[in-house]
Design an enzyme around this catalytic site. Structure first.
Site, PDB file in Angstrom:
ATOM      1  N   MET A  65     -15.581  40.067   5.865  1.00  0.00           N
ATOM      2  CA  MET A  65     -15.422  40.318   7.158  1.00  0.00           C
ATOM      3  C   MET A  65     -15.883  39.316   7.810  1.00  0.00           C
ATOM      4  O   MET A  65     -17.250  39.660   8.682  1.00  0.00           O
ATOM      5  CB  MET A  65     -15.635  41.603   7.655  1.00  0.00           C
ATOM      6  CG  MET A  65     -14.505  42.714   7.753  1.00  0.00           C
ATOM      7  SD  MET A  65     -14.825  44.234   8.228  1.00  0.00           S
ATOM      8  CE  MET A  65     -16.208  44.856   8.039  1.00  0.00           C
ATOM      9  N   LYS A 123     -21.636  46.574  -4.224  1.00  0.00           N
ATOM     10  CA  LYS A 123     -22.704  48.039  -3.239  1.00  0.00           C
ATOM     11  C   LYS A 123     -21.455  48.860  -2.565  1.00  0.00           C
ATOM     12  O   LYS A 123     -21.941  50.131  -2.243  1.00  0.00           O
ATOM     13  CB  LYS A 123     -22.861  46.780  -2.093  1.00  0.00           C
ATOM     14  CG  LYS A 123     -24.190  47.181  -1.399  1.00  0.00           C
ATOM     15  CD  LYS A 123     -24.316  46.428  -0.400  1.00  0.00           C
ATOM     16  CE  LYS A 123     -23.228  46.608   1.041  1.00  0.00           C
ATOM     17  NZ  LYS A 123     -23.437  47.929   0.912  1.00  0.00           N
ATOM     18  N   ASP A 124     -20.508  48.612  -2.144  1.00  0.00           N
ATOM     19  CA  ASP A 124     -19.324  49.414  -1.405  1.00  0.00           C
ATOM     20  C   ASP A 124     -18.678  50.251  -2.973  1.00  0.00           C
ATOM     21  O   ASP A 124     -16.889  50.335  -2.549  1.00  0.00           O
ATOM     22  CB  ASP A 124     -18.580  48.830  -0.665  1.00  0.00           C
ATOM     23  CG  ASP A 124     -19.778  48.279   0.851  1.00  0.00           C
ATOM     24  OD1 ASP A 124     -20.327  49.121   1.653  1.00  0.00           O
ATOM     25  OD2 ASP A 124     -19.219  46.851   1.080  1.00  0.00           O
ATOM     26  N   GLY A 171     -16.980  44.125  -3.310  1.00  0.00           N
ATOM     27  CA  GLY A 171     -18.694  44.025  -4.254  1.00  0.00           C
ATOM     28  C   GLY A 171     -18.711  45.708  -4.887  1.00  0.00           C
ATOM     29  O   GLY A 171     -18.254  46.583  -3.673  1.00  0.00           O
ATOM     30  N   SER A 178     -24.269  42.086   5.159  1.00  0.00           N
ATOM     31  CA  SER A 178     -24.251  40.977   6.419  1.00  0.00           C
ATOM     32  C   SER A 178     -25.209  42.247   7.547  1.00  0.00           C
ATOM     33  O   SER A 178     -25.526  41.707   8.551  1.00  0.00           O
ATOM     34  CB  SER A 178     -23.411  40.923   6.854  1.00  0.00           C
ATOM     35  OG  SER A 178     -21.953  40.555   5.688  1.00  0.00           O
ATOM     36  N   HIS A 235     -21.116  37.349  -1.502  1.00  0.00           N
ATOM     37  CA  HIS A 235     -19.762  36.611  -1.415  1.00  0.00           C
ATOM     38  C   HIS A 235     -19.884  36.185  -2.233  1.00  0.00           C
ATOM     39  O   HIS A 235     -18.224  35.723  -2.962  1.00  0.00           O
ATOM     40  CB  HIS A 235     -19.187  36.986   0.397  1.00  0.00           C
ATOM     41  CG  HIS A 235     -19.361  37.760   1.038  1.00  0.00           C
ATOM     42  ND1 HIS A 235     -20.614  38.187   2.500  1.00  0.00           N
ATOM     43  CD2 HIS A 235     -18.621  39.255   1.023  1.00  0.00           C
ATOM     44  CE1 HIS A 235     -20.833  38.441   2.451  1.00  0.00           C
ATOM     45  NE2 HIS A 235     -18.952  40.061   2.364  1.00  0.00           N
TER      46      HIS A 235
HETATM   47  O1  PAF Z   1     -16.178  44.906   2.208  1.00  0.00           O
HETATM   48  C1  PAF Z   1     -15.358  44.906   3.432  1.00  0.00           C
HETATM   49  O2  PAF Z   1     -15.418  43.668   3.823  1.00  0.00           O
HETATM   50  C2  PAF Z   1     -14.351  45.271   3.992  1.00  0.00           C
HETATM   51  O3  PAF Z   1     -13.755  46.321   4.269  1.00  0.00           O
HETATM   52  C3  PAF Z   1     -12.940  44.763   3.420  1.00  0.00           C
HETATM   53  C4  PAF Z   1     -12.660  45.249   2.661  1.00  0.00           C
HETATM   54  C5  PAF Z   1     -12.668  42.967   3.625  1.00  0.00           C
HETATM   55  C6  PAF Z   1     -11.526  44.645   4.290  1.00  0.00           C
HETATM   56  O4  PAF Z   1     -11.721  44.779   5.903  1.00  0.00           O
END
Ligand code: PAF
Length: 276
Positions: free
Chosen positions: A26, A145-146, A143, A182, A33
């Site tokens: 995003m 992290k999520d 990642g 972010s 990233h």
């Molecule tokens: O992790 C993110 O930045 C968002 O959830 C993703 C995977 C790009 C989907 O919009």
């Protein structure tokens, strides 16, 4: 570096790219990233990055309007990494008039983050399905992290038989352990210092496991106690869960995660650590 804003533009360049690694983002890119971009470059002949602040994964009380953006800075970073294609669609390109379909992921999407942000993972799964269909990657990087998002994407790919390898990159951390995100940009200097409490709490849980603790309830209590020591932090949840179903564990098993969601001021931060 090719830049595409429409699906038609991607479809025109995609055949020339060969085996494609995809890093969906995003935007407002950071080292986390970029580490995914480097991993993708190391294993695919070309790399595509998407920058799309996906409105369907934000709820009414979420921060869509204030989500940080820096398109020019992001493009500079991606150019320096040697990215081949950047896809920056408008919301209308992804969700044209008449768009109504949604992917539902089931129970996995309604616990932890899903319980706090109803519809969030349906929005994530829907946009990722679309991005995979548009870019046709061989592999895609997300990642750790999520962690719950990673589980959702693995479920999506399995359930819909998608020919995409889901690759997970390690969480990149600052020197005090704060996971790069972010959303860290929202933190004041004092809040930024306070935010290191998430990693301290996760480490305390892992140390307890290293010393032989296996009880999920006691490990959640260890994390709650560390978070309570930081006055600027408000705990949202402390979880010890299975990494695929995100179901809470009574007794820790190999691969299980400690997960935290903590509010520091107005900013909600997530982090997790493998316990065993
Ligand atoms: O992790 C993110 O930045 C968002 O959830 C993703 C995977 C790009 C989907 O919009």
């Amino acid at each position: 570096m090719r830049m595409c804003h429409t699906i038609a533009e991607v479809r025109a360049v995609r055949p020339g790219l060969g085996s494609l690694g995809l890093v969906p983002t995003m935007g407002f890119l950071h080292e986390g990233h970029l580490s995914l971009v480097r991993a993708a470059k190391a294993s695919c002949s070309a790399v595509a990055v998407t920058i799309f602040v996906n409105p369907t994964q934000f709820g009414p009380s979420d921060d869509l309007a204030r989500y940080p953006r820096d398109e020019a800075g992001d493009l500079r970073l991606l150019e320096a990494e040697g990215v081949d294609l950047v896809f920056l669609p408008s919301p209308q390109a992804i969700y044209p008039p008449g768009f109504v379909s949604r992917v539902e992921i089931g129970p996995l999407a309604s616990v932890l983050e899903g319980a706090v942000r109803p519809g969030h993972f349906s929005g994530v799964a829907t946009v990722v399905l679309k991005l995979f269909n548009i870019l046709q990657p061989e592999a895609a990087w997300f990642g750790q992290k999520d962690a719950q998002q990673c589980a959702v994407i693995r479920r999506l790919v399995r359930d819909f038989d998608m020919p995409v390898r889901v690759m997970i990159g390690e969480t990149v951390r600052d020197a005090d352990g704060l996971a790069l995100s972010s959303r860290n940009a929202y933190l004041s200097p004092a809040e930024r210092d306070a935010a290191a409490v998430l990693y301290r709490a996760l480490r305390a849980a892992r140390l307890a496991v290293d010393r032989g603790e296996r009880d999920g309830g006691r490990l959640r209590q260890v994390m709650r106690a560390v978070i309570a020591e930081e006055p600027a932090a408000a705990l949202n949840y402390a979880s010890v869960a299975d990494p695929e179903s995100m179901a809470e564990r009574d007794t820790v098993e190999p691969g299980d995660l400690a997960l935290l969601a903590v509010r520091i001021g107005r900013t909600r931060l997530l982090d997790n650590l493998r316990l065993l």
